[in-house]
Structure formats: C-alpha cells, structure tokens
Design a protein around this motif. Structure first.
Motif, mmCIF file in Angstrom:
data_model
loop_
_atom_site.group_PDB
_atom_site.id
_atom_site.type_symbol
_atom_site.label_atom_id
_atom_site.label_comp_id
_atom_site.label_asym_id
_atom_site.label_seq_id
_atom_site.Cartn_x
_atom_site.Cartn_y
_atom_site.Cartn_z
ATOM 1 N N ASN A 88 0.802 -1.230 0.000
ATOM 2 C CA ASN A 88 0.000 0.000 0.000
ATOM 3 C C ASN A 88 0.835 1.280 0.000
ATOM 4 N N PRO A 89 1.995 1.323 0.696
ATOM 5 C CA PRO A 89 2.766 2.582 0.703
ATOM 6 C C PRO A 89 3.656 2.806 -0.519
ATOM 7 N N TYR A 90 3.710 1.874 -1.464
ATOM 8 C CA TYR A 90 4.685 1.973 -2.538
ATOM 9 C C TYR A 90 4.405 3.168 -3.447
ATOM 10 N N ALA A 91 5.461 3.887 -3.760
ATOM 11 C CA ALA A 91 5.362 5.021 -4.668
ATOM 12 C C ALA A 91 5.236 4.528 -6.114
ATOM 13 N N PRO A 92 4.699 5.337 -7.017
ATOM 14 C CA PRO A 92 4.518 4.897 -8.407
ATOM 15 C C PRO A 92 5.813 4.711 -9.181
ATOM 16 N N THR A 93 6.901 5.313 -8.710
ATOM 17 C CA THR A 93 8.191 5.158 -9.387
ATOM 18 C C THR A 93 9.289 4.948 -8.359
ATOM 19 N N LEU A 94 10.394 4.384 -8.811
ATOM 20 C CA LEU A 94 11.571 4.163 -7.978
ATOM 21 C C LEU A 94 12.798 4.507 -8.809
ATOM 22 N N VAL A 95 13.687 5.295 -8.259
ATOM 23 C CA VAL A 95 14.907 5.671 -8.965
ATOM 24 C C VAL A 95 16.066 4.819 -8.460
ATOM 25 N N LEU A 96 16.738 4.137 -9.373
ATOM 26 C CA LEU A 96 17.904 3.323 -9.045
ATOM 27 C C LEU A 96 19.031 3.715 -9.986
ATOM 28 N N ASP A 97 20.102 4.269 -9.427
ATOM 29 C CA ASP A 97 21.227 4.703 -10.254
ATOM 30 C C ASP A 97 22.544 4.371 -9.566
ATOM 31 N N TYR A 98 22.645 3.166 -9.076
ATOM 32 C CA TYR A 98 23.867 2.732 -8.404
ATOM 33 C C TYR A 98 24.087 1.261 -8.707
ATOM 34 N N GLY A 99 25.322 0.834 -8.564
ATOM 35 C CA GLY A 99 25.643 -0.577 -8.687
ATOM 36 C C GLY A 99 25.147 -1.199 -9.979
ATOM 37 N N PHE A 100 24.614 -2.391 -9.857
ATOM 38 C CA PHE A 100 24.163 -3.132 -11.025
ATOM 39 C C PHE A 100 22.879 -2.576 -11.626
ATOM 40 N N PHE A 101 22.313 -1.531 -11.037
ATOM 41 C CA PHE A 101 21.125 -0.892 -11.602
ATOM 42 C C PHE A 101 21.477 0.300 -12.487
ATOM 43 N N SER A 102 22.698 0.757 -12.429
ATOM 44 C CA SER A 102 23.084 1.978 -13.130
ATOM 45 C C SER A 102 22.916 1.824 -14.642
ATOM 46 N N THR A 103 22.471 2.903 -15.286
ATOM 47 C CA THR A 103 22.391 2.924 -16.748
ATOM 48 C C THR A 103 23.655 3.528 -17.362
ATOM 49 N N PRO A 109 29.028 -2.033 -16.885
ATOM 50 C CA PRO A 109 29.223 -2.399 -18.292
ATOM 51 C C PRO A 109 28.378 -3.557 -18.784
ATOM 52 N N LEU A 110 27.903 -4.429 -17.886
ATOM 53 C CA LEU A 110 27.154 -5.598 -18.336
ATOM 54 C C LEU A 110 25.647 -5.349 -18.394
ATOM 55 N N PHE A 111 25.084 -4.733 -17.343
ATOM 56 C CA PHE A 111 23.629 -4.643 -17.216
ATOM 57 C C PHE A 111 23.049 -3.274 -17.578
ATOM 58 N N TYR A 112 23.852 -2.338 -18.013
ATOM 59 C CA TYR A 112 23.400 -0.952 -18.114
ATOM 60 C C TYR A 112 22.161 -0.775 -19.002
ATOM 61 N N ASN A 113 21.967 -1.654 -19.987
ATOM 62 C CA ASN A 113 20.824 -1.499 -20.891
ATOM 63 C C ASN A 113 19.870 -2.689 -20.849
ATOM 64 N N TRP A 114 19.972 -3.525 -19.798
ATOM 65 C CA TRP A 114 19.098 -4.685 -19.661
ATOM 66 C C TRP A 114 17.738 -4.276 -19.099
#
Length: 368
Positions: A88-103, A109-114
């Motif tokens: 119920n408390p979850y926001a509509p979006t989540l920003v992830l820009d670190y580690g294996f989530f980074s674009t 280098p491996l997951f940036y566009n997955w």
C-alpha cells in the motif's frame, strides 16, 4: 532532478540527483496467476520495472529486494503495517542509479541497458513462503506467500517480454540474496530453455549459527521462518531433506544442490553478521568491540563458504571490507579488480576471486 529513494536493503534513505531513464515504474499484480499471491497484510505483490534497450532488450536483471525477516508473529504483524509487509505505501516510481542498476555503461558495463525487475519484499520470508492457510495474530490475518509472489511476478514479466529472454540474471541482496539462492533453479526451470540463466547472490549466505551473547540467534530464527511460512526452496534440496526441510533455508546446506551457476558476493566480515549475530561490532556506527572475535568469525565463515559455494561452475567476490550488500561497484576491490569487472569476467568465462586479509582491512576498502 533529485529524489529520495530507498537504496539500502535494511535501513535508511539515499538522496540522489539522477536522469529520468534511471526511473523504474511500479507494477502491482492484482489479477495474476497464482491469485493467492499476497503480501503479509493481504495487499497485492508488486515490482518496479525498467525496459531494456538496444542489445539489452532481450536480457533481464531480476533482483530480489532485501530487508531481514519477521521471526515472530508479532514481528510479522508489525511488518504488515509498513512497506516491508504491505504494498500500500509503494510510490509509483523508484529511482535506481547505483551498482548493477546503473544505466551508466562505464559504471555498469554488463547490465546498463538490460530489462530490470526490482521485486519488492513484502512477505517477510525471503520470497519463499508457501503457506496456503491464513495465520491470525490478535485477530489480524497474516499471509506467508512469498513463493507465490515469485510465481506471480514471473508470470507478469512473461507479458513484458521475458518469454523471449536470451540472458537472465537472478539477483538479490541480504534476505533477497538468500532468495536468489533459494529460487535460482526454479527460475531456470521456468524460463526459455535457450536462455542463459545465472545467479548473482549478494550477502545472502547466512550461516546456521546461534550465539547466546548476541542480539540475533539466526539459526533458530530462520528455522522459525521456514516452519511457520512453509518455505519452498530448491527442489533437489527439499527432496533430500524431507524430514528436515528447514535446512534448505540456509545457503550452506542449499548450495550443493543448486545446479544453475551462481556468483556470490560477500564480505568475510559481513557487517550485519558481525554485529547482530556475533555482537562484536556496531551496525549503526561501525564501532568494533572485538576485532579478534571478528577475525575468528571470518575464518569460520571463509571455511564454511568455500567448502560449499565454490564448485567449478560457480564464482565469488569475497571482500575483507566490513559491509553488507555491495551497493557500489567501485568501492571495494580484490587485487585491484572491482566487483563489476569480476562478475563480467565470470559471466564468460568463469573465474574465482577471493581475498583473505585480516580485519579491519583499510587499504582494500576505499570509500566509494
């Protein structure tokens, strides 16, 4: 823009200024099969999703969020009132820009566009409860259906293109890292046979260990979770331990049965374990009460881990840094090799990297 988001698996928030393409969108599963999938409070399971691009359009990084466990009915009820037990408390979006989530291709280098699916943790049992009954605490219904959440999210992702996946990495941190171990073979069995499926378990190796002088008796507590939530683990492990299925909730007993290659990232002197399980450090301040005890525990952990985790097909990045969950890909290194590079090397071909420096290891643990 700047936004506040939950970046760490246990506590706290990080403030970050990021680009719009680092945003994941919330998906709540209200009508998926199995329809019995629920958070502890009965709300709909959910995940955050970001679509892959270019050469990563058919590649998937599926990540289990962490956040410890509820180890009594009262704790489970308390979780049901907040984000770790309710969607119920979850926001509509989540920003992830670190580690294996980074674009950022340089950083990641491996997951940036997955494709990225970030599975929200709202069941209290490492996404592994399979209890069809309803448990009541002071008249309040509690649902322990984490494995059904895994199933429902997989079905939802199929509709987003998972059926055409060429590469899938199942990952997670802490309790989510344990989930990656627990469910890796299940994912491999329920993905396209042609897909390359691998595990990336971060800080998910929790020993079957009790210490009467510490705050957490983890062996006893995780057995409570396994029993009361009726956990589902790797099918081979469960078949071999029919009389004691709780053993399959511990990575040390589970790993020998996992057939899908898995790469583990872990600190030998894990900050959560040396604090709550050993009582030798302070999780909140980093203060060290007993370095000798930490080093002894590190020796115990290393012997236990290497004895079961490093099959020929598996890999590991074992650090001497006092941390829990490797949210940064550049902070710690082993012989000058960062985690990002280590995993990329292992992904093709296999390589094992480990370090056995004593605690504390200031030189090998630079600030990210």
């Amino acid at each position: 823009f700047c936004t506040m988001y939950t970046a760490l698996p246990f506590f706290g928030f990080l403030l970050a200024c990021v680009l719009a393409d680092d945003t994941l969108n919330l998906v709540k599963i209200t009508n998926a099969n199995p329809s019995t999938a629920k958070c502890i409070d009965g709300s709909a399971p959910a995940y955050y999703f970001r679509e892959g691009t270019g050469a990563g359009a058919d590649k998937w990084f599926i990540f289990y969020e962490g956040g410890a466990w509820c180890v009594t009915l009262q704790e489970c009820y308390e979780r049901s009132l907040i984000y770790s037990g309710s969607s119920n408390p979850y926001a509509p979006t989540l920003v992830l820009d670190y580690g294996f989530f980074s674009t950022n291709r340089t950083v990641n280098p491996l997951f940036y566009n997955w494709n990225v699916a970030y599975l929200k943790y709202c069941d209290g049992g490492s996404f592994s409860g399979d209890n069809d009954t309803v448990t009541y605490y002071n008249g309040n219904p509690l649902y322990f259906r984490g494995f059904k959440i895994t199933q429902a999210i997989r079905n939802s992702l199929v509709g987003k293109g998972l059926r055409g996946a060429t590469d899938v990495v199942i990952s997670g941190c802490s309790a989510g890292g344990l989930a990656a171990y627990l469910q890796l073979d299940w994912w491999a069995d329920n993905l396209p046979k042609s897909a390359k499926v691998r595990g990336l378990a971060d800080s998910g190796f929790f020993p079957d260990y009790d210490n009467s002088s510490a705050d957490v008796q983890l062996g006893t507590q995780l057995r409570w979770v396994a029993k009361h939530m009726d956990i589902t683990s790797d099918s081979n492990c469960m078949a071999a331990n029919r009389k004691n299925p709780e053993k399959c909730f511990f990575a040390q007993y589970l790993l020998p049965y996992i057939s899908t290659p898995v790469f583990s990232t872990h600190s030998i002197y894990d900050a959560y374990q040396t604090s709550f399980m050993l009582g030798a450090t302070n999780w909140y301040t980093g203060e060290v009460y007993n370095a000798s005890a930490v080093n002894q525990y590190g020796d115990y952990f290393l012997d236990l881990f290497t004895g079961v985790a490093l099959k020929e097909k598996n890999g590991a990045f074992l650090s001497s840094c006092a941390q829990h969950c490797f949210t940064s890909l550049t902070g710690s290194s082993v012989d000058g090799v960062t985690l990002a590079k280590s995993f990329q090397q292992w992904y093709s071909p296999n390589v094992h990297i480990d370090v056995t420096n004593t605690f504390p290891c200031v030189d090998c643990c630079p600030v990210a």
